[in-house]
Write a protein that holds these residues in place. Structure first.
Motif, PDB file in Angstrom:
ATOM      1  N   ASN A 152     -27.475  -7.117  25.143  1.00  0.00           N
ATOM      2  CA  ASN A 152     -28.221  -5.898  24.817  1.00  0.00           C
ATOM      3  C   ASN A 152     -27.685  -4.711  25.619  1.00  0.00           C
ATOM      4  O   ASN A 152     -27.500  -3.606  25.092  1.00  0.00           O
ATOM      5  CB  ASN A 152     -29.703  -6.127  25.095  1.00  0.00           C
ATOM      6  CG  ASN A 152     -30.558  -4.983  24.565  1.00  0.00           C
ATOM      7  OD1 ASN A 152     -30.138  -4.257  23.675  1.00  0.00           O
ATOM      8  ND2 ASN A 152     -31.741  -4.832  25.117  1.00  0.00           N
ATOM      9  N   ARG A 153     -27.448  -4.931  26.921  1.00  0.00           N
ATOM     10  CA  ARG A 153     -26.907  -3.849  27.758  1.00  0.00           C
ATOM     11  C   ARG A 153     -25.512  -3.429  27.275  1.00  0.00           C
ATOM     12  O   ARG A 153     -25.164  -2.257  27.261  1.00  0.00           O
ATOM     13  CB  ARG A 153     -26.856  -4.303  29.212  1.00  0.00           C
ATOM     14  CG  ARG A 153     -26.468  -3.184  30.177  1.00  0.00           C
ATOM     15  CD  ARG A 153     -26.398  -3.691  31.597  1.00  0.00           C
ATOM     16  NE  ARG A 153     -27.644  -4.317  32.023  1.00  0.00           N
ATOM     17  CZ  ARG A 153     -27.805  -5.617  32.228  1.00  0.00           C
ATOM     18  NH1 ARG A 153     -26.785  -6.451  32.025  1.00  0.00           N
ATOM     19  NH2 ARG A 153     -28.960  -6.117  32.617  1.00  0.00           N
ATOM     20  N   GLN A 210     -24.330  -3.651  24.208  1.00  0.00           N
ATOM     21  CA  GLN A 210     -24.387  -2.852  22.986  1.00  0.00           C
ATOM     22  C   GLN A 210     -24.997  -1.477  23.243  1.00  0.00           C
ATOM     23  O   GLN A 210     -24.677  -0.514  22.565  1.00  0.00           O
ATOM     24  CB  GLN A 210     -25.132  -3.626  21.894  1.00  0.00           C
ATOM     25  CG  GLN A 210     -26.604  -3.857  22.116  1.00  0.00           C
ATOM     26  CD  GLN A 210     -27.450  -2.872  21.322  1.00  0.00           C
ATOM     27  OE1 GLN A 210     -26.936  -2.237  20.406  1.00  0.00           O
ATOM     28  NE2 GLN A 210     -28.714  -2.769  21.679  1.00  0.00           N
ATOM     29  N   GLN A 211     -25.835  -1.343  24.288  1.00  0.00           N
ATOM     30  CA  GLN A 211     -26.297  -0.017  24.688  1.00  0.00           C
ATOM     31  C   GLN A 211     -25.121   0.826  25.184  1.00  0.00           C
ATOM     32  O   GLN A 211     -24.966   1.994  24.821  1.00  0.00           O
ATOM     33  CB  GLN A 211     -27.357  -0.140  25.784  1.00  0.00           C
ATOM     34  CG  GLN A 211     -28.701  -0.651  25.306  1.00  0.00           C
ATOM     35  CD  GLN A 211     -29.698  -0.739  26.445  1.00  0.00           C
ATOM     36  OE1 GLN A 211     -29.382  -0.438  27.597  1.00  0.00           O
ATOM     37  NE2 GLN A 211     -30.911  -1.182  26.132  1.00  0.00           N
ATOM     38  N   ASP A 212     -24.305   0.211  26.041  1.00  0.00           N
ATOM     39  CA  ASP A 212     -23.135   0.940  26.540  1.00  0.00           C
ATOM     40  C   ASP A 212     -22.190   1.323  25.402  1.00  0.00           C
ATOM     41  O   ASP A 212     -21.605   2.413  25.385  1.00  0.00           O
ATOM     42  CB  ASP A 212     -22.392   0.097  27.579  1.00  0.00           C
ATOM     43  CG  ASP A 212     -23.230  -0.152  28.816  1.00  0.00           C
ATOM     44  OD1 ASP A 212     -24.170   0.631  29.059  1.00  0.00           O
ATOM     45  OD2 ASP A 212     -22.941  -1.130  29.545  1.00  0.00           O
ATOM     46  N   SER A 250     -31.295  -3.854  18.875  1.00  0.00           N
ATOM     47  CA  SER A 250     -32.305  -4.042  19.925  1.00  0.00           C
ATOM     48  C   SER A 250     -33.491  -4.831  19.400  1.00  0.00           C
ATOM     49  O   SER A 250     -34.045  -5.715  20.086  1.00  0.00           O
ATOM     50  CB  SER A 250     -32.771  -2.684  20.452  1.00  0.00           C
ATOM     51  OG  SER A 250     -31.705  -2.007  21.080  1.00  0.00           O
ATOM     52  N   GLY A 296     -23.632   4.248  23.560  1.00  0.00           N
ATOM     53  CA  GLY A 296     -23.392   5.484  24.321  1.00  0.00           C
ATOM     54  C   GLY A 296     -21.945   5.936  24.249  1.00  0.00           C
ATOM     55  O   GLY A 296     -21.652   7.128  24.131  1.00  0.00           O
ATOM     56  N   PHE A 331     -28.090   0.746  16.879  1.00  0.00           N
ATOM     57  CA  PHE A 331     -28.556   0.324  18.206  1.00  0.00           C
ATOM     58  C   PHE A 331     -29.996  -0.156  18.146  1.00  0.00           C
ATOM     59  O   PHE A 331     -30.356  -1.195  18.722  1.00  0.00           O
ATOM     60  CB  PHE A 331     -28.411   1.490  19.180  1.00  0.00           C
ATOM     61  CG  PHE A 331     -29.110   1.274  20.489  1.00  0.00           C
ATOM     62  CD1 PHE A 331     -28.588   0.381  21.416  1.00  0.00           C
ATOM     63  CD2 PHE A 331     -30.291   1.935  20.779  1.00  0.00           C
ATOM     64  CE1 PHE A 331     -29.237   0.171  22.618  1.00  0.00           C
ATOM     65  CE2 PHE A 331     -30.937   1.723  21.973  1.00  0.00           C
ATOM     66  CZ  PHE A 331     -30.416   0.841  22.897  1.00  0.00           C
ATOM     67  N   ARG A 332     -30.840   0.580  17.431  1.00  0.00           N
ATOM     68  CA  ARG A 332     -32.251   0.184  17.340  1.00  0.00           C
ATOM     69  C   ARG A 332     -32.384  -1.120  16.579  1.00  0.00           C
ATOM     70  O   ARG A 332     -33.202  -1.987  16.947  1.00  0.00           O
ATOM     71  CB  ARG A 332     -33.045   1.275  16.630  1.00  0.00           C
ATOM     72  CG  ARG A 332     -33.210   2.537  17.472  1.00  0.00           C
ATOM     73  CD  ARG A 332     -33.903   3.620  16.689  1.00  0.00           C
ATOM     74  NE  ARG A 332     -34.106   4.811  17.510  1.00  0.00           N
ATOM     75  CZ  ARG A 332     -34.607   5.955  17.045  1.00  0.00           C
ATOM     76  NH1 ARG A 332     -34.954   6.057  15.758  1.00  0.00           N
ATOM     77  NH2 ARG A 332     -34.766   6.981  17.859  1.00  0.00           N
TER      78      ARG A 332
END
Length: 454
Positions: free
Chosen positions: A173-174, A176-178, A62, A181, A58-59
């Motif tokens: 980006n959102r 891949q954040q989801d 990002s 999680g 994720f990082r």
């Protein structure tokens, strides 16, 4: 006898060790706990590694998106107004290549975790960026030929294109954040499921083991209880057999004593009378008369020996006169033979006891006095026999050298305990070195005797 042998074989069977079963069970439970703990530690480490991988991916993504966003914003700046922040026209192909590389790295970082919608969104972003970079040189040439100083950002359709690309980047980006999680949540759920399954399996194994151990212990307890019952029954039968053997022995002693006293004793008495008659008819001062006197003396000694043997076997006064006279006669005989001061005290109302009680009490006193004469080195001994409504109390006390009953008990005391035990009585021996010995016997009053007293 055959029944006794069979029961002895049953009793001799080895009992399964409950201690070994418990040890095996405890070791098995510890093994299950160790395996379960190792599995939990492995699952935690595996989950931690996956979580670290998800966070790291994720990082990384990002950073790539942020780099792409920064690159797109710099490309939108005018070289004339923003100086170093803007990208020179000569560097646009390199910037375009860098943007494509960033997108390729982002797609590679998604790997198998990206679904079709994400891949489609990434392709749309690539297409929008390529269109933008393809049109960017033309836009800059048009702005360079404009007479008015160009604004820091392009206007109109170009600005909308930049915003559209920025929005696509933010949505990606959102997303891949989801996704990160969701992966962490799925890994957490997987860990909970593994822990639950491992705990349930461990509990099932432990409960099964406890059930097996409990069943084994109950089986062992039932076997031990059955063995105990067999031992008690065998002991009761042995005591019954010993009692019958003692009765037969006493009866045989009684018969033998009467035979010695009535038959042999009377025969020898008649012979002694005949020798006395012959002696009176012989002349005085003859050698034959002296020999006859010697034979007569030896015959008298033999008669005394036979009488003593008969009395030791079974004193006739115990059957003819009763227990108290027999005890007092026993005391006098011991005092006469050993020189002890023997005192016998007994209640006269003890004569109504059954023959088994009278024989038991007489033999106990006989054995106790024999032990005093043989081992105690005493000068006096007192015999006391008392009766109450519930118990019979016999006490034999001497002033001898004493002993330690716990470690120096002989066959005489064991015989006394056996006799008393067959009548449900108790024996208490009190003694210490140089302080004499006291034997106290307590017997329950026979049921018939108790009814007569009431």
């Amino acid at each position: 006898m055959r029944v006794m042998e069979d029961r002895t074989k049953i009793i001799a069977k080895p009992l399964f060790s409950g201690r070994k079963i418990l040890w095996v069970g405890c070791v098995f439970i510890l093994a299950v706990m160790c395996v379960s703990t190792a599995d939990v530690i492995y699952s935690l480490r595996k989950t931690a590694a996956k979580s670290d991988a998800v966070v790291s991916g994720f990082r990384q993504r990002s950073r790539l998106l942020e780099t792409l966003r920064t690159l797109m914003l710099r490309s939108a700046l005018s070289p004339d107004s923003d100086g170093e922040r803007a990208i020179e026209s000569s560097d646009l192909p390199a910037a375009h290549l860098q943007a494509n590389q960033i997108l390729e790295q982002f797609g590679a970082s998604l790997g198998a975790s990206g679904d079709e919608a994400t891949q489609q969104r990434l392709d749309d972003l690539k297409s929008s960026i390529n269109q933008y970079w393809d049109s960017l040189p033309i836009i800059r040439e048009q702005n360079a030929s404009h007479p008015v100083t160009p604004p820091p950002f392009f206007r109109g359709a170009e600005r909308r294109q930049i915003r559209h690309i920025a929005r696509q980047i933010m949505e990606l980006n959102r997303e891949q954040q989801d996704r990160a999680g969701a992966q962490l949540h799925a890994e957490h759920d997987r860990l909970q499921g593994e822990l639950l399954i491992s705990s349930l399996l461990s509990l099932a194994v432990v409960f099964a083991l406890i059930a097996g151990i409990s069943y084994r212990i109950k089986t062992t307890e039932r076997f031990a209880e059955q063995q105990y019952k067999d031992v008690v029954q065998a002991r009761a039968e042995l005591q019954t057999f010993a009692g019958r053997l003692e009765q037969a022995q006493e009866e045989e002693r009684r018969n033998l004593s009467r035979e010695l006293h009535d038959e042999l004793g009377q025969t020898m008495a008649a012979a002694l009378v005949e020798l006395s008659r012959i002696e009176s008819e012989m002349p005085q001062d003859t050698a034959a008369k002296a020999q006859l006197a010697s034979v007569k003396s030896e015959l008298e000694g033999s008669m005394r020996s036979i009488r003593d043997i008969a009395l030791v076997l079974r004193p006739s006064m115990l059957d003819d006169l009763g227990l108290v006279p027999a005890l007092k006669w026993q005391g006098r005989e011991v005092a006469r033979r050993s020189g002890l001061a023997v005192r016998v005290e007994a209640d006269d109302d003890c004569e109504s006891l059954p023959d088994t009680y009278r024989t038991c009490i007489y033999r106990i006193v006989q054995e106790a006095l024999h032990n005093v004469v043989k081992h105690a080195s005493a000068t006096s001994v007192a015999v006391s026999f008392r009766s109450t409504n519930e118990t019979l109390l016999l006490t034999v006390e001497d002033n001898g050298k004493g002993f330690r009953p716990a470690s120096e008990k002989g066959m005489g005391l064991l015989g006394i305990e056996e006799r008393v035990g067959r009548l449900a009585g108790l024996v208490r021996v009190t003694s210490s070195p140089d302080k004499g010995t006291t034997i106290q016997v307590t017997l329950p009053v026979p049921a018939v005797e108790r009814e007569e007293v009431r």
